[in-house]
Scaffold this motif. Sequence first.
Motif, PDB file in Angstrom:
ATOM      1  N   GLU A 138       1.026  -1.244   0.032  1.00  0.00           N
ATOM      2  CA  GLU A 138       0.127   0.023   0.004  1.00  0.00           C
ATOM      3  C   GLU A 138       0.902   1.100   0.041  1.00  0.00           C
ATOM      4  OE1 GLU A 138      -2.801  -0.429   3.132  1.00  0.00           O
ATOM      5  OE2 GLU A 138      -3.142  -2.522   2.456  1.00  0.00           O
ATOM      6  N   CYS A 139       1.089   1.756  -1.086  1.00  0.00           N
ATOM      7  CA  CYS A 139       2.074   2.845  -1.298  1.00  0.00           C
ATOM      8  C   CYS A 139       1.452   3.936  -2.110  1.00  0.00           C
ATOM      9  CB  CYS A 139       3.438   2.571  -1.955  1.00  0.00           C
ATOM     10  SG  CYS A 139       4.248   0.936  -1.083  1.00  0.00           S
ATOM     11  N   VAL A 140       2.042   5.146  -2.030  1.00  0.00           N
ATOM     12  CA  VAL A 140       1.425   6.283  -2.697  1.00  0.00           C
ATOM     13  C   VAL A 140       2.604   6.951  -3.621  1.00  0.00           C
ATOM     14  CG1 VAL A 140       0.008   6.928  -0.825  1.00  0.00           C
ATOM     15  CG2 VAL A 140       2.222   7.938  -0.876  1.00  0.00           C
ATOM     16  N   GLU A 141       2.063   7.604  -4.451  1.00  0.00           N
ATOM     17  CA  GLU A 141       2.972   8.630  -5.360  1.00  0.00           C
ATOM     18  C   GLU A 141       2.835  10.191  -5.199  1.00  0.00           C
ATOM     19  OE1 GLU A 141       3.492   6.223  -9.456  1.00  0.00           O
ATOM     20  OE2 GLU A 141       1.737   7.044  -9.200  1.00  0.00           O
ATOM     21  N   CYS A 142       3.841  10.759  -5.238  1.00  0.00           N
ATOM     22  CA  CYS A 142       3.552  12.253  -4.960  1.00  0.00           C
ATOM     23  C   CYS A 142       4.237  12.961  -6.127  1.00  0.00           C
ATOM     24  CB  CYS A 142       4.635  12.859  -3.574  1.00  0.00           C
ATOM     25  SG  CYS A 142       3.806  12.003  -1.991  1.00  0.00           S
ATOM     26  N   ALA A 143       3.373  14.272  -6.533  1.00  0.00           N
ATOM     27  CA  ALA A 143       3.914  15.016  -7.392  1.00  0.00           C
ATOM     28  C   ALA A 143       3.989  16.442  -6.887  1.00  0.00           C
ATOM     29  CB  ALA A 143       2.944  15.078  -8.782  1.00  0.00           C
ATOM     30  N   ILE A 144       5.232  16.933  -7.001  1.00  0.00           N
ATOM     31  CA  ILE A 144       5.222  18.254  -6.171  1.00  0.00           C
ATOM     32  C   ILE A 144       5.253  19.705  -7.072  1.00  0.00           C
ATOM     33  CG2 ILE A 144       6.736  19.620  -4.411  1.00  0.00           C
ATOM     34  CD1 ILE A 144       5.407  17.104  -3.292  1.00  0.00           C
ATOM     35  N   THR A 145       4.538  20.609  -7.040  1.00  0.00           N
ATOM     36  CA  THR A 145       4.760  21.625  -7.826  1.00  0.00           C
ATOM     37  C   THR A 145       5.136  22.915  -6.963  1.00  0.00           C
ATOM     38  OG1 THR A 145       2.363  22.692  -7.592  1.00  0.00           O
ATOM     39  CG2 THR A 145       2.690  20.891  -9.105  1.00  0.00           C
ATOM     40  N   SER A 146       5.163  24.000  -7.614  1.00  0.00           N
ATOM     41  CA  SER A 146       5.723  25.120  -6.989  1.00  0.00           C
ATOM     42  C   SER A 146       4.840  25.605  -5.457  1.00  0.00           C
ATOM     43  CB  SER A 146       5.983  26.527  -7.582  1.00  0.00           C
ATOM     44  OG  SER A 146       4.624  26.805  -8.437  1.00  0.00           O
ATOM     45  N   THR A 147       3.342  25.335  -5.586  1.00  0.00           N
ATOM     46  CA  THR A 147       2.485  25.814  -4.609  1.00  0.00           C
ATOM     47  C   THR A 147       1.740  24.462  -4.118  1.00  0.00           C
ATOM     48  OG1 THR A 147       0.929  25.960  -6.297  1.00  0.00           O
ATOM     49  CG2 THR A 147       2.086  27.915  -5.680  1.00  0.00           C
ATOM     50  N   ARG A 148       1.833  23.008  -4.747  1.00  0.00           N
ATOM     51  CA  ARG A 148       1.024  22.285  -4.262  1.00  0.00           C
ATOM     52  C   ARG A 148       1.533  20.846  -4.116  1.00  0.00           C
ATOM     53  NH1 ARG A 148      -2.518  25.455  -2.788  1.00  0.00           N
ATOM     54  NH2 ARG A 148      -4.201  26.181  -4.167  1.00  0.00           N
ATOM     55  N   ALA A 149       1.464  20.134  -3.213  1.00  0.00           N
ATOM     56  CA  ALA A 149       1.654  18.542  -3.482  1.00  0.00           C
ATOM     57  C   ALA A 149       0.630  17.660  -3.497  1.00  0.00           C
ATOM     58  CB  ALA A 149       1.942  18.252  -1.799  1.00  0.00           C
ATOM     59  N   HIS A 150       0.621  16.957  -4.622  1.00  0.00           N
ATOM     60  CA  HIS A 150      -0.449  15.909  -5.082  1.00  0.00           C
ATOM     61  C   HIS A 150      -0.086  14.725  -4.727  1.00  0.00           C
ATOM     62  CE1 HIS A 150      -1.761  19.142  -7.533  1.00  0.00           C
ATOM     63  NE2 HIS A 150      -0.499  19.396  -7.898  1.00  0.00           N
ATOM     64  N   VAL A 151      -0.961  13.587  -4.156  1.00  0.00           N
ATOM     65  CA  VAL A 151      -0.793  12.404  -3.870  1.00  0.00           C
ATOM     66  C   VAL A 151      -1.706  11.352  -4.472  1.00  0.00           C
ATOM     67  CG1 VAL A 151      -0.483  11.020  -1.875  1.00  0.00           C
ATOM     68  CG2 VAL A 151       0.092  13.572  -1.674  1.00  0.00           C
ATOM     69  N   ARG A 152      -1.397  10.338  -4.808  1.00  0.00           N
ATOM     70  CA  ARG A 152      -2.280   9.195  -5.385  1.00  0.00           C
ATOM     71  C   ARG A 152      -1.663   7.682  -4.881  1.00  0.00           C
ATOM     72  NH1 ARG A 152      -0.922   9.571 -11.863  1.00  0.00           N
ATOM     73  NH2 ARG A 152       1.053   8.463 -11.810  1.00  0.00           N
ATOM     74  N   ASP A 153      -2.572   7.043  -5.078  1.00  0.00           N
ATOM     75  CA  ASP A 153      -2.637   5.663  -4.854  1.00  0.00           C
ATOM     76  C   ASP A 153      -1.682   5.109  -5.905  1.00  0.00           C
ATOM     77  OD1 ASP A 153      -2.674   2.851  -4.419  1.00  0.00           O
ATOM     78  OD2 ASP A 153      -4.483   2.799  -3.482  1.00  0.00           O
TER      79      ASP A 153
END
Length: 67
Positions: free
Chosen positions: A26-41
């Motif tokens: 059960e892991c996640v992936e992250c995508a970081i931008t200049s103003t936000r952090a996005h997280v998904r399965d």
Amino acid sequence: MTTAAQPTDRALVWHTSSYSNGAGGECVECAITSTRAHVRDTKTVDGPVFTVTGSAWTAFLQALKSG
């Protein structure tokens, strides 16, 4: 915090957790931008995305590190 089927930011670069071993964990992936952090399965990449502000993400990571 927002959730969306697909973030409207520029093309996101996703990073898989170093704890992901490909064995169905059960892991996640992250995508970081200049103003936000996005997280998904990692198992549902077309599913919902959890999005928080950069400051909320930083506070979350600091809390994890401090136990």
